[in-house]
Design an enzyme around this catalytic site. Structure first.
Site, PDB file in Angstrom:
ATOM      1  N   ARG A 154       0.881  -1.502   0.155  1.00 34.59           N
ATOM      2  CA  ARG A 154       0.063  -0.288   0.153  1.00 34.59           C
ATOM      3  C   ARG A 154       1.247   1.315  -0.073  1.00 34.59           C
ATOM      4  O   ARG A 154       2.072   1.106   0.435  1.00 34.59           O
ATOM      5  CB  ARG A 154      -1.126   0.275   1.195  1.00 34.59           C
ATOM      6  CG  ARG A 154      -2.250  -1.043   1.095  1.00 34.59           C
ATOM      7  CD  ARG A 154      -3.410  -0.277   0.268  1.00 34.59           C
ATOM      8  NE  ARG A 154      -4.771  -1.525   0.620  1.00 34.59           N
ATOM      9  CZ  ARG A 154      -4.292  -2.287  -0.637  1.00 34.59           C
ATOM     10  NH1 ARG A 154      -2.898  -3.048  -1.644  1.00 34.59           N
ATOM     11  NH2 ARG A 154      -5.591  -3.556  -0.541  1.00 34.59           N
TER      12      ARG A 154
ATOM     13  N   GLU B 298      -2.231   7.891  -5.376  1.00 32.37           N
ATOM     14  CA  GLU B 298      -2.555   6.898  -6.650  1.00 32.37           C
ATOM     15  C   GLU B 298      -3.853   7.304  -6.302  1.00 32.37           C
ATOM     16  O   GLU B 298      -4.188   7.064  -7.611  1.00 32.37           O
ATOM     17  CB  GLU B 298      -2.244   5.421  -6.019  1.00 32.37           C
ATOM     18  CG  GLU B 298      -3.162   4.846  -5.391  1.00 32.37           C
ATOM     19  CD  GLU B 298      -3.143   3.381  -5.838  1.00 32.37           C
ATOM     20  OE1 GLU B 298      -1.561   2.921  -5.108  1.00 32.37           O
ATOM     21  OE2 GLU B 298      -3.768   2.273  -5.333  1.00 32.37           O
TER      22      GLU B 298
ATOM     23  N   HIS C 204      -0.673   0.144  -9.699  1.00 30.51           N
ATOM     24  CA  HIS C 204      -1.364  -0.719  -8.955  1.00 30.51           C
ATOM     25  C   HIS C 204      -2.030  -1.777 -10.067  1.00 30.51           C
ATOM     26  O   HIS C 204      -3.010  -2.032  -9.973  1.00 30.51           O
ATOM     27  CB  HIS C 204      -2.938  -0.379  -8.327  1.00 30.51           C
ATOM     28  CG  HIS C 204      -3.363  -0.738  -6.775  1.00 30.51           C
ATOM     29  ND1 HIS C 204      -3.522  -0.797  -6.234  1.00 30.51           N
ATOM     30  CD2 HIS C 204      -2.920  -2.331  -6.485  1.00 30.51           C
ATOM     31  CE1 HIS C 204      -3.706  -1.319  -5.288  1.00 30.51           C
ATOM     32  NE2 HIS C 204      -3.095  -2.052  -5.108  1.00 30.51           N
TER      33      HIS C 204
HETATM   34  P1  NAI Z   1      -1.297 -11.611   5.134  1.00 31.40           P
HETATM   35  O1  NAI Z   1      -2.746 -10.844   6.055  1.00 31.40           O
HETATM   36  O2  NAI Z   1      -1.412 -12.407   4.495  1.00 31.40           O
HETATM   37  O3  NAI Z   1       0.075 -11.474   5.878  1.00 31.40           O
HETATM   38  C1  NAI Z   1      -0.037  -9.351   5.426  1.00 31.40           C
HETATM   39  C2  NAI Z   1       1.531 -10.186   7.442  1.00 31.40           C
HETATM   40  O4  NAI Z   1       2.000  -8.536   7.218  1.00 31.40           O
HETATM   41  C3  NAI Z   1       0.711 -10.783   8.755  1.00 31.40           C
HETATM   42  O5  NAI Z   1       2.284 -11.811   8.880  1.00 31.40           O
HETATM   43  C4  NAI Z   1       1.688  -9.384   9.700  1.00 31.40           C
HETATM   44  O6  NAI Z   1       1.669  -9.725  11.019  1.00 31.40           O
HETATM   45  C5  NAI Z   1       2.423  -8.682   8.897  1.00 31.40           C
HETATM   46  N1  NAI Z   1       1.999  -7.432   9.481  1.00 31.40           N
HETATM   47  C6  NAI Z   1       1.091  -6.707  10.380  1.00 31.40           C
HETATM   48  N2  NAI Z   1       1.476  -5.918  10.526  1.00 31.40           N
HETATM   49  C7  NAI Z   1       3.068  -5.653  10.293  1.00 31.40           C
HETATM   50  C8  NAI Z   1       3.714  -4.543  11.033  1.00 31.40           C
HETATM   51  N3  NAI Z   1       3.858  -4.065  11.562  1.00 31.40           N
HETATM   52  N4  NAI Z   1       5.536  -5.371  10.411  1.00 31.40           N
HETATM   53  C9  NAI Z   1       6.047  -6.337   9.716  1.00 31.40           C
HETATM   54  N5  NAI Z   1       4.879  -7.191   8.944  1.00 31.40           N
HETATM   55  C10 NAI Z   1       4.038  -7.280   9.821  1.00 31.40           C
HETATM   56  O7  NAI Z   1      -1.155 -10.213   3.834  1.00 31.40           O
HETATM   57  P2  NAI Z   1      -1.228 -10.682   2.314  1.00 31.40           P
HETATM   58  O8  NAI Z   1      -2.528 -11.409   1.269  1.00 31.40           O
HETATM   59  O9  NAI Z   1       0.373 -11.446   1.964  1.00 31.40           O
HETATM   60  O10 NAI Z   1      -1.050  -9.091   1.704  1.00 31.40           O
HETATM   61  C11 NAI Z   1      -0.093  -7.875   2.241  1.00 31.40           C
HETATM   62  C12 NAI Z   1      -0.556  -6.763   1.806  1.00 31.40           C
HETATM   63  O11 NAI Z   1      -0.571  -7.072   0.550  1.00 31.40           O
HETATM   64  C13 NAI Z   1      -1.884  -6.494   2.098  1.00 31.40           C
HETATM   65  O12 NAI Z   1      -2.090  -5.597   3.195  1.00 31.40           O
HETATM   66  C14 NAI Z   1      -2.336  -5.228   0.995  1.00 31.40           C
HETATM   67  O13 NAI Z   1      -2.304  -4.286   1.167  1.00 31.40           O
HETATM   68  C15 NAI Z   1      -1.229  -5.912  -0.006  1.00 31.40           C
HETATM   69  N6  NAI Z   1      -1.629  -6.042  -1.827  1.00 31.40           N
HETATM   70  C16 NAI Z   1      -1.623  -5.671  -2.369  1.00 31.40           C
HETATM   71  C17 NAI Z   1      -2.072  -5.682  -3.939  1.00 31.40           C
HETATM   72  C18 NAI Z   1      -1.136  -5.564  -5.231  1.00 31.40           C
HETATM   73  O14 NAI Z   1      -2.136  -5.543  -5.897  1.00 31.40           O
HETATM   74  N7  NAI Z   1      -0.070  -4.207  -4.869  1.00 31.40           N
HETATM   75  C19 NAI Z   1      -3.069  -6.730  -4.016  1.00 31.40           C
HETATM   76  C20 NAI Z   1      -3.351  -7.464  -3.535  1.00 31.40           C
HETATM   77  C21 NAI Z   1      -2.784  -7.583  -1.574  1.00 31.40           C
END
Ligand code: NAI
Length: 334
Positions: free
Chosen positions: A234, A263, A295
């Site tokens: 993000r 964005e 994105h």
């Molecule tokens: P997920 O929920 O499986 O993993 C997120 C991880 O971040 C978790 O292990 C959590 O404990 C960790 N986390 C939370 N707070 C943190 C912190 N302060 N420091 C370090 N780690 C922390 O989510 P997933 O599916 O892996 O997605 C990650 C991110 O990717 C989403 O939140 C979304 O913002 C982004 N995303 C971007 C897309 C794009 O098209 N560019 C598409 C899909 C997701």
């Protein structure tokens, strides 16, 4: 259910309509983003389907509730753009797509790493001009580099597995360390240590109040000279203005972005005939060592199929009271 679908493009029509054949909801597609000004378009629809740059502030949610909306169907995993406590107060249910293709995003992040490292974006432009000089394109082997991943959830883990395949040393940072990640050979360290030790840093954590501007001036001071930073998570995880200074003095060797804090006014639209007034963004695109995509990391057939199928299934589960309803609740982190 009558569903008002905002921020739609041709591919949203195609995939949502295909997924809807087994659900038979009544979909109304709007190209416009959901904002306070466009919220009245949803009047009379029990559900609103929204994407990442739609505005779901308290005021917008109030307007939607007044128009008869009960359900917000997010076509995303992230829900940082929703005022979830306000939705709960208004009695609105918010659902999301908790997991679609983690490969889509992780592979795009790897694509940015490889393109920046070997200057593929610049090579493409040169070759099109009939310039076959390779001067300035020298990269480094990715093999043996130290890769640091902030956020080792679904996407971060896939990214780490791919980078392990390249023969990289792996570092990770996450408040909830994961044994599977350690088994890959990654070592959990603090975010600061990760920035100090990594040659390539990739962000895969959600945007929360704690992670807002996780990469700021101070953290950029800690990077190894010439480090690469990739953000496909993000935009507001990174203070974009601070990266400009770090790029100028060489502390940051390269920057790959699929997301950008401001964005919402830029991405997903063809603005090629307009003057872009965001000076930070325009400065970033002038750097030869910055590569920005709009994105699109999620944008694979597999991801769109899953997003559409889960979104329609969420609507059906809400309407029928049976089946998996992927609800977002106050206090959820990701
Ligand atoms: P997920 O929920 O499986 O993993 C997120 C991880 O971040 C978790 O292990 C959590 O404990 C960790 N986390 C939370 N707070 C943190 C912190 N302060 N420091 C370090 N780690 C922390 O989510 P997933 O599916 O892996 O997605 C990650 C991110 O990717 C989403 O939140 C979304 O913002 C982004 N995303 C971007 C897309 C794009 O098209 N560019 C598409 C899909 C997701």
């Amino acid at each position: 259910m009558r569903i008002a679908v905002f921020s739609t493009k041709s591919y949203d029509h195609t995939y949502l309509e295909a997924a809807n054949t087994v659900h038979e909801h009544d979909l109304t597609f709007f190209e416009t983003r959901l904002t306070l000004a466009t919220a009245p378009l949803a009047a009379g629809h029990e559900a609103v389907c929204a994407f990442v740059n739609d505005v779901l502030s308290k005021e917008v949610l109030e307007a939607l509730a007044e128009g008869g909306t009960e359900l917000i169907l997010l076509r995303s995993a992230g829900f940082n753009h929703v005022d979830v406590p306000a939705a709960e107060e208004l009695g609105l249910t918010v659902t999301r797509v908790p997991a679609y293709s983690p490969y889509a995003v992780a592979e795009h992040a790897v694509g940015l790493v490889l393109a920046l490292n070997r200057k593929i974006h610049r090579a493409h432009a040169r070759v099109r001009e009939g310039n076959f000089s390779i001067e300035g394109f020298m990269g480094r082997d990715v093999n043996g580099r130290t890769v640091g991943v902030v956020g080792t959830g679904k996407i971060g883990q896939v990214f780490l597995r791919i980078m392990k395949g390249f023969g990289c040393q792996l570092l990770a940072s996450d408040p909830y360390p994961n044994h599977a990640v350690e088994e890959l050979g990654a070592r959990y360290v603090s975010v600061d240590e990760l920035f100090e030790r990594s040659d390539i840093i990739s962000l895969h954590c959600p945007l929360t109040p704690e992670t807002f501007h996780l990469v700021d001036e101070e953290r950029l001071q800690r990077t190894r000279p010439g480090a690469m930073l990739i953000n496909t998570s993000r935009g507001a995880l990174v203070d974009a203005a601070a990266t400009i200074d770090a790029l100028k003095d060489g502390r940051l060797g390269s920057l790959g972005l699929d997301v950008y804090e401001e964005e919402a006014d830029l991405f997903f639209e063809d603005l090629s005939e307009r003057v872009i007034t965001d000076d930070v963004f325009m400065r970033l695109v002038t750097f030869p060592n910055v590569l920005i995509t709009g994105h699109q990391a999620f944008f694979t057939e597999e991801a769109l199929e899953t997003i559409s199928a889960t979104t329609m299934a969420n609507a059906t589960a809400y309407a029928t009271g049976s089946g998996d309803l992927h609800v977002v609740t106050k206090g959820m982190v990701s």
